[in-house]
Structures are given as structure tokens and as C-alpha cells.
Design an enzyme around this catalytic site. Structure first.
Site, PDB file in Angstrom:
ATOM      1  N   CYS A 178       0.744  -1.425   0.046  1.00 24.24           N
ATOM      2  CA  CYS A 178       0.198   0.016   0.038  1.00 24.24           C
ATOM      3  C   CYS A 178       0.870   1.150  -0.009  1.00 24.24           C
ATOM      4  O   CYS A 178       2.114   1.146   0.306  1.00 24.24           O
ATOM      5  CB  CYS A 178      -0.817   0.163   1.257  1.00 24.24           C
ATOM      6  N   ARG A 220       4.375   0.260  -6.361  1.00 25.63           N
ATOM      7  CA  ARG A 220       4.537  -0.346  -5.072  1.00 25.63           C
ATOM      8  C   ARG A 220       3.514  -1.778  -5.004  1.00 25.63           C
ATOM      9  O   ARG A 220       3.455  -2.665  -4.556  1.00 25.63           O
ATOM     10  CB  ARG A 220       4.176   0.361  -3.827  1.00 25.63           C
ATOM     11  N   TRP A 245      -3.348  -2.489  -1.425  1.00 26.03           N
ATOM     12  CA  TRP A 245      -2.975  -3.891  -1.739  1.00 26.03           C
ATOM     13  C   TRP A 245      -3.584  -4.776  -0.719  1.00 26.03           C
ATOM     14  O   TRP A 245      -3.360  -4.758   0.496  1.00 26.03           O
ATOM     15  CB  TRP A 245      -1.407  -4.000  -1.779  1.00 26.03           C
ATOM     16  N   ASN A 282      -0.937   1.785   5.926  1.00 27.20           N
ATOM     17  CA  ASN A 282      -0.256   0.657   5.500  1.00 27.20           C
ATOM     18  C   ASN A 282       0.071  -0.201   6.631  1.00 27.20           C
ATOM     19  O   ASN A 282       0.495   0.326   7.747  1.00 27.20           O
ATOM     20  CB  ASN A 282       1.127   1.368   4.861  1.00 27.20           C
ATOM     21  N   GLY A 283       0.108  -1.503   6.492  1.00 23.43           N
ATOM     22  CA  GLY A 283       0.288  -2.292   7.303  1.00 23.43           C
ATOM     23  C   GLY A 283      -0.921  -3.059   7.906  1.00 23.43           C
ATOM     24  O   GLY A 283      -1.926  -3.359   7.170  1.00 23.43           O
ATOM     25  N   GLU A 324      16.761 -17.656  -9.677  1.00 28.25           N
ATOM     26  CA  GLU A 324      16.286 -16.164  -9.718  1.00 28.25           C
ATOM     27  C   GLU A 324      15.743 -16.000 -11.338  1.00 28.25           C
ATOM     28  O   GLU A 324      14.700 -15.315 -11.706  1.00 28.25           O
ATOM     29  CB  GLU A 324      17.548 -15.434  -9.714  1.00 28.25           C
ATOM     30  N   LYS A 384      12.201 -14.421 -12.160  1.00 31.74           N
ATOM     31  CA  LYS A 384      11.890 -13.377 -12.997  1.00 31.74           C
ATOM     32  C   LYS A 384      10.892 -13.541 -13.826  1.00 31.74           C
ATOM     33  O   LYS A 384      10.001 -12.875 -14.260  1.00 31.74           O
ATOM     34  CB  LYS A 384      13.049 -12.914 -13.298  1.00 31.74           C
ATOM     35  N   GLU A 432       7.331 -14.096 -12.523  1.00 26.97           N
ATOM     36  CA  GLU A 432       6.746 -12.919 -11.944  1.00 26.97           C
ATOM     37  C   GLU A 432       6.052 -11.889 -12.837  1.00 26.97           C
ATOM     38  O   GLU A 432       5.199 -11.359 -12.762  1.00 26.97           O
ATOM     39  CB  GLU A 432       8.040 -12.271 -11.073  1.00 26.97           C
ATOM     40  N   HIS A 435      15.112 -37.163 -11.417  1.00 23.37           N
ATOM     41  CA  HIS A 435      14.540 -37.886 -10.397  1.00 23.37           C
ATOM     42  C   HIS A 435      13.178 -37.569 -10.112  1.00 23.37           C
ATOM     43  O   HIS A 435      12.662 -37.454  -9.132  1.00 23.37           O
ATOM     44  CB  HIS A 435      15.331 -37.476  -9.141  1.00 23.37           C
ATOM     45  N   LYS A 468       5.891  -4.033  -4.528  1.00 23.25           N
ATOM     46  CA  LYS A 468       7.385  -3.784  -4.651  1.00 23.25           C
ATOM     47  C   LYS A 468       7.978  -3.983  -3.386  1.00 23.25           C
ATOM     48  O   LYS A 468       9.057  -4.864  -3.072  1.00 23.25           O
ATOM     49  CB  LYS A 468       7.665  -2.424  -5.010  1.00 23.25           C
TER      50      LYS A 468
HETATM   51  C1  AGP Z   1      11.782  -9.906  -6.917  1.00 27.51           C
HETATM   52  O1  AGP Z   1      11.654  -9.500  -8.214  1.00 27.51           O
HETATM   53  C2  AGP Z   1      10.794  -9.531  -6.116  1.00 27.51           C
HETATM   54  N1  AGP Z   1       9.993  -8.505  -6.384  1.00 27.51           N
HETATM   55  C3  AGP Z   1      10.918 -10.038  -4.524  1.00 27.51           C
HETATM   56  O2  AGP Z   1      11.188 -11.340  -4.612  1.00 27.51           O
HETATM   57  C4  AGP Z   1      11.733  -9.060  -3.733  1.00 27.51           C
HETATM   58  O3  AGP Z   1      13.077  -9.382  -4.057  1.00 27.51           O
HETATM   59  C5  AGP Z   1      11.541  -9.626  -1.983  1.00 27.51           C
HETATM   60  O4  AGP Z   1      10.172  -9.273  -1.934  1.00 27.51           O
HETATM   61  C6  AGP Z   1      12.462  -8.925  -1.144  1.00 27.51           C
HETATM   62  O5  AGP Z   1      12.337  -7.739  -1.149  1.00 27.51           O
HETATM   63  P1  AGP Z   1      13.601  -6.628  -0.465  1.00 27.51           P
HETATM   64  O6  AGP Z   1      14.917  -6.919  -1.203  1.00 27.51           O
HETATM   65  O7  AGP Z   1      13.097  -5.456  -0.688  1.00 27.51           O
HETATM   66  O8  AGP Z   1      13.660  -7.197   1.008  1.00 27.51           O
END
Ligand code: AGP
Length: 610
Positions: A2, A27, A76, A100-101, A483, A487, A490, A506, A605
Site C-alpha cells: 500500500c 508498489r 494492496w 499501511n500495515g 532467480e 523473474k 513474476e 529424479h 514492490k
Molecule cells: C523480486 O523481483 C521480487 N519483487 C521480490 O522477490 C523481492 O526481491 C523480495 O520481496 C524482497 O524484497 P527486498 O529486497 O526489498 O527485501
């Protein structure tokens, strides 16, 4: 997650709030709203969907709304589905707030407040906090005392922006475990959950600390503690250029941020080295002790955790210190039994990830020394850890982490060399050679990789219709595969999984049928022959193989369907151009599939809830 924006001052608040919300879009959100004090009281408009939906609603209902004080929010969803009713702000008629939270004790508060005559119009946890502030305000008639009284009864995390209908021109804010900044300039004062929302107005801001309450009006910001005593806050200045937070001609932030990688690596090397040896500002760290740490525990989430996996290799190889990597959200379920001198390292781009922060607090409670590798200066993780090393990626706006990953790898490499040099595992000359290779060879290699974006797009064209993609690798390449897979799924919504190349047979090889794409990452010459065998196994089952391999590896074209050759570099640095390549692959797949590249669905984000 949020986003919060708030303004009070001499200008019209409405466009400021809407523009601020737009800056916070990255975000991640599913609904948006504003509450603005107008001539006839507070107007509260909110809607599920995009900010443009909110704008259309405002235009239809209040086309000429002029306000000088208001709050805005991008939500969010956590408690309650994305809907108009659950969108923020929430209000009682007297008190309006954005949050937020998560208010953890909202259910019990609702029961109590209902008994006091309050009714609820949403499924959110936030509404309980708003009613509680209302209750105390009616009792105490003083905003700061009312907020303090309410906050004492809350459990969970919050950043709150608050308006009182009978306090014209005044705006209040408070926070606990969720970031919030405040700022003022000639025309008025602002709050925001993220300084990027204020860059059009000012580059000077203050960061609210835990439990502080800010009072804002057109003339400035005053911050006090819960007991009402005034706090002198240090004004901070944004160190990066405001253009850095804009798209600068690129179609998407993700693409822009990939293009910024060579410069980000150079900046990070510049800030973490002196005379070709690693040197950090992490001044509270006792390097003499740390370089002899019996064990290093790296904890992080998502991409940062994947960087940690590569970092483990660097640290074990160059410093000979056993290192483990844990997903932050799981850390509390298997906390280490730390030996004296163990080091805890948190890695986080935002420095606000709730799981990483919780793991850091747990590590501290176990009396472990803590170091954080963080991108956002002054963020919660950086402030709560004993020492911090800042990665110098600059602001990362796209939800998908790209340049932050490369600078995390850069810092981990330098940290490993620093520890190895300090504990005698590396000679001074070996350390200098390793740093020189990073400083002089890695940035141009990453640039050369990025310059081949169109070639990678043609590969993306071949996999963009796939339902499943598998990434395989051995050793360090398996960590890269993890990773690469994150990516791709995502941003393109293609299901993908990463496997150690030797593990496929396996079980998972049963999923390899005609045309299923398998991306084989092979940056290690020593492991190349074994990778070739694994590639033959999947080719024999009909896989369409894309191979990422070293520039001079023998004849990959005879084994794979498509080959992306990576620029030649020492093996330990190959993750850097390889990462640029697989990030571009994910980017192009996302664009080709028409996805929302910078704001993928359901994602935020900065994940500030556990
Ligand atoms: C990566 O593309 C993601 N958006 C996510 O995995 C991110 O790396 C993770 O939420 C950790 O965030 P941070 O590095 O801000 O702690």
C-alpha cells in the site's frame, strides 16, 4: 504494498494527491482513494481498480473539487477483498485515515467498538483503528492525545495518515513498523510512505521513527513522541537524482533499470573499495572478529535471498567461512543455535520487508552480530542492524528486482574478498586481482549483454506461448536458475521452475514433452560436460533448449536449439551478465504477452506484511 500520500497547504491538494498516488503505483495496489477537506466538509472517494478509475469517479462526482488538505492511498488487499468499500480512506465522519500495515487485534477492537455504538462498513482491519481514534478524540478533544491513546491499544504494524473533520488545514501521521516520511516546502507540508512520491515537491524530508506522531499544517511539520514531548528531527536529503525515479525514455522501468546495471555496479564498487581492496563504511562491525566468524547466516526474501545463495558461494570460496542461507519467513521456525561470534546478514533492496525485519530482530534477540546489505538509505532494516553496507543501485521502481540483484551480488563478492583478505585466506595480491576484475571487466560485460536485447527478444518470442518453462543449472548456475525462474514467472505469468540439472531425472523429467522450453544456464567450464549430458536428456524427450553459456564453450549450437553466448569473464563474475540476459528474457516475454511489466498482478514492490 500500500502507498500513502498526504498534503496540507496553500495549493489545491487534489492534483497533488493524485500525482502522489501515481508515483506510488509501482508498489502494487488493487484500489485507490482520497479524502479531501472541501468547502462542504470532507469528501471521501475511493474505488477498486486503477488510479484512473478513481479520477473518473472524482471527475463525475466532484469535477470542481478544491481542497487544501487531504490524504490518499493505494491499497494492496490483506484484510477484505479488493473492493470500493474496503479501499482507503476509511472514515467515521469526524476522523478519516489511510493505513499501511496490519492491525492484528482488529477483531477484538471491532467487538469493543460495536458495543460502544460504532458500525463498520468494510471488512478491513483499518476501520477498527479509525473508529478507535474517533472514540478517543471525542473523549480527549486533542488529536495528538487521541492518536497516542489509540495507538497504545493497537497491535500489529501501521503507518497512518489522519484527518479530523473539525481541524481545518491540519494533517496528522504516525507509524509503527511501517515506513513514513514527512516534508515541507514553501507551499505546504506532505506525508508519504515513500519519498519517491514527494520528489516533484522537495528532496528534503524527515523519516518518522517508531511511535512518533507528526502534526502538519501549511507552515511546516512538528513531530512529537507519544507523551507529547517534541522531537527535533534530522532533515535528510535524497541523494539520487529525481530523474532516476522516472522512466527516462524507456518503455518500462524494468527495462530502464536493467540498462542502469553497469553504472550501478560501478557505483557500488566505487563506494565499497579503496585502492583496489574492499573497504566498507560498516563502521560498527569488528572486522577482526567477523572475519573469524564460525558461521555466517544469510537471511532474505525472493530475489535478495537468491543473491544470498550466490553470496554463500563467494564467502565459502574466498573466506572459507561456512555460510547458510535461509528464507526470512522461515527463519523463526528453524532459528540457528548460534555459536559465539556468528554473523547474521540480512539482504534487502527496500529494507522494509517485514519477514526480513522480523528475522533480523530474532537474530538480535539471539545476541548475534548483524550486518545488513540494503539499498534504501535509512530504511528499517538498515537502522535496526548493528552495521549496514549500502548497495548503490539507486531507486528501483519496477516490482521485479533487477539492478538491485546485481549490486547485491557485487557487494557479496566484495564482502567475501574483504573477509578472505582479513582472515588470511586470500593474499593482498589475490584480493586486488579479484577486485580489479570486478571493477574493470564486469560493467562492460554487462553492457555488452544488455546491448544484445533484441537477440534475446527473438528467444523470448520462441518461449512466450509456453505454459511451462524449466530452468536448469549446476552449482552457482542452479542459484541463477532460481532467480531466472522467479523473474520469468513474476513478470510474464508463465509457470516456471528451477532445478539442479542433475535432479531432473529424479522426477521432473516426466514433465518434459515435445516443445517444452528448458533454459540451461552453463557458466562454468568445469561443469559444462555434465550440463551437456543433462541437456541431451531433455532434448531426447523433445525439449526446446535455450542455452546460456560462456563465449568460448565448445559447440553448444550442436546440442541446444538456441544459444545465448555470455561475454567472457572470470567464472565468479559470470552471474552478472547471465543475470542481465535472463532478466531481459523475462522482460521481453512479459511485453510479448501483454503483461503489466512494471506492476505484475498481485505483487507489491515492498512486502511490509508478514
Ligand atoms: C523480486 O523481483 C521480487 N519483487 C521480490 O522477490 C523481492 O526481491 C523480495 O520481496 C524482497 O524484497 P527486498 O529486497 O526489498 O527485501
Amino acid at each position: 504494498m500500500c502507498g500513502i500520500i498526504g498534503y496540507t497547504g496553500r495549493k489545491n491538494a487534489v492534483p497533488i494527491l493524485l500525482e502522489g498516488l501515481r508515483c506510488l503505483e509501482y508498489r502494487g495496489y488493487d484500489s485507490a482513494g482520497i479524502a479531501a477537506a472541501g468547502a462542504d466538509g470532507i469528501v471521501c472517494m475511493k474505488s477498486k481498480g486503477r488510479i484512473s478509475d478513481l479520477e473518473a469517479l472524482l471527475e463525475a462526482r466532484y469535477p470542481k473539487l478544491i481542497s487544501h488538505t487531504g490524504i490518499g492511498h493505494t491499497r494492496w488487499a490483506t484484510h477484505g477483498a479488493p473492493s470500493d468499500e474496503n479501499a482507503h480512506p476509511h472514515g467515521t465522519g469526524l476522523v478519516f485515515a489511510v493505513h499501511n500495515g496490519i492491525i492484528e487485534n482488529y477483531a477484538e477492537l471491532r467487538v469493543r467498538l460495536k458495543a460502544l455504538g460504532y458500525s463498520f462498513h468494510s471488512d478491513t482491519d483499518t476501520e477498527a483503528a479509525v473508529c478507535l481514534i474517533d472514540y478517543h478524540y471525542r473523549r480527549l478533544r486533542d488529536p495528538v492525545s487521541a492518536i497516542a491513546a489509540a495507538v497504545r491499544e493497537l497491535r500489529g504494524s501501521w503507518a497512518l495518515g489522519i484527518l479530523f473533520a473539525d481541524r481545518e488545514g491540519e494533517l496528522y501521521a504516525t507509524r509503527h513498523e511501517s515506513p513514513l516520511v514527512a516534508a515541507s516546502e514553501d507551499s505546504g507540508s506532505y506525508i508519504a510512505s515513500d519519498i519517491t512520491a514527494l520528489l516533484d515537491h522537495t528532496d528534503r524530508y524527515i523519516r518518522l521513527d517508531e511511535g512518533e506522531i507528526a502534526f502538519l499544517n501549511a507552515d511546516g511539520v512538528r513531530v512529537c513522541r507519544m507523551d507529547g514531548s517534541v522531537v527535533e528531527k534530522e532533515v535528510q536529503t535524497v541523494t539520487w537524482n529525481r530523474d532516476a525515479a522516472r522512466r527516462g525514455g524507456f518503455a518500462h522501468f524494468m527495462l530502464k533499470e536493467i540498462h542502469e546495471e553497469p553504472e550501478a555496479i560501478l557505483r557500488t564498487v566505487g563506494s565499497c573499495t579503496r585502492g583496489m581492496l574492499p573497504e566498507f563504511d560498516a563502521d560498527r562491525l569488528d572486522w577482526e572478529a567477523v572475519c573469524h566468524a564460525p558461521h555466517i547466516h544469510i537471511v532474505a526474501c525472493g530475489t535478495a535471498m537468491h543473491a544470498g545463495l550466490v553470496g554463500k558461494r563467494f564467502i565459502e570460496q574466498y573466506a572459507g567461512i561456512p555460510t547458510s542461507v535461509e528464507i526470512a519467513s522461515e527463519f523463526r521456525y528453524s532459528p540457528p543455535i548460534p555459536a559465539k561470534g556468528d554473523l547474521f546478514i540480512a539482504i534487502s533492496q527496500s529494507g522494509e520487508t517485514a519477514d526480513t525485519l522480523a528475522a533480523l530482530r530474532l537474530a538480535k534477540s539471539l545476541a548475534m552480530d548483524s550486518l545488513s546489505l540494503v539499498n534504501v538509505v535509512g530504511s528499517s532494516v538498515s537502522r535496526e542492524s548493528d552495521s549496514v553496507i549500502y548497495t548503490c543501485a539507486g531507486p528501483e521502481i519496477a516490482v521485479a528486482s533487477t539492478k538491485a540483484y546485481l549490486v547485491q551480488l557485487t557487494v557479496l563478492y566484495l564482502l567475501a574478498v574483504r573477509l578472505g583478505f582479513a582472515n588470511g585466506n586470500l593474499s593482498e595480491q589475490e584480493a586486488q586481482t579479484l577486485v580489479a576484475a570486478l571493477a574493470s571487466d564486469a560493467p562492460p560485460a554487462v553492457s555488452r549483454m544488455i546491448a544484445r536485447s533484441q537477440e534475446i527478444r527473438t528467444v523470448a518470442e520462441k518461449i512466450q506461448k509456453a505454459e511451462d518453462v524449466f530452468f536448469i543449472g549446476r552449482g552457482m548456475d542452479y542459484f541463477l536458475a532460481e532467480e531466472a525462474s522467479l523473474k520469468l514467472k513474476e513478470v510474464s505469468y508463465i509457470h516456471s521452475e528451477a532445478y539442479p540439472a542433475g535432479e531432473l531425472k529424479h522426477g521432473t523429467i516426466s514433465l518434459i514433452t515435445d516443445g517444452v522450453p528448458v533454459v540451461a544456464i552453463a557458466t562454468s567450464r568445469a561443469l559444462y560436460d555434465k550440463m551437456i549430458s543433462n541437456i541431451r536428456e531433455v532434448r531426447a524427450r523433445g525439449a526446446f533448449v535455450v542455452m546460456l553459456c560462456g563465449e568460448d564453450f565448445p559447440e553448444p549450437e550442436t546440442i541446444a536449439n538456441t544459444v545465448i553466448r555470455l561475454p567472457a569473464l572470470p567464472e565468479a563474475l559470470m552471474p552478472l551478465p547471465a543475470a542481465a540476459a535472463f532478466q531481459l528474457l523475462a522482460y521481453h516475454a512479459s511485453v510479448l504477452r501483454g503483461c503489466d511489466v512494471d506492476k505484475p498482478r498481485n505483487l507489491a514492490k515492498s512486502v511490509t506484511v508478514e
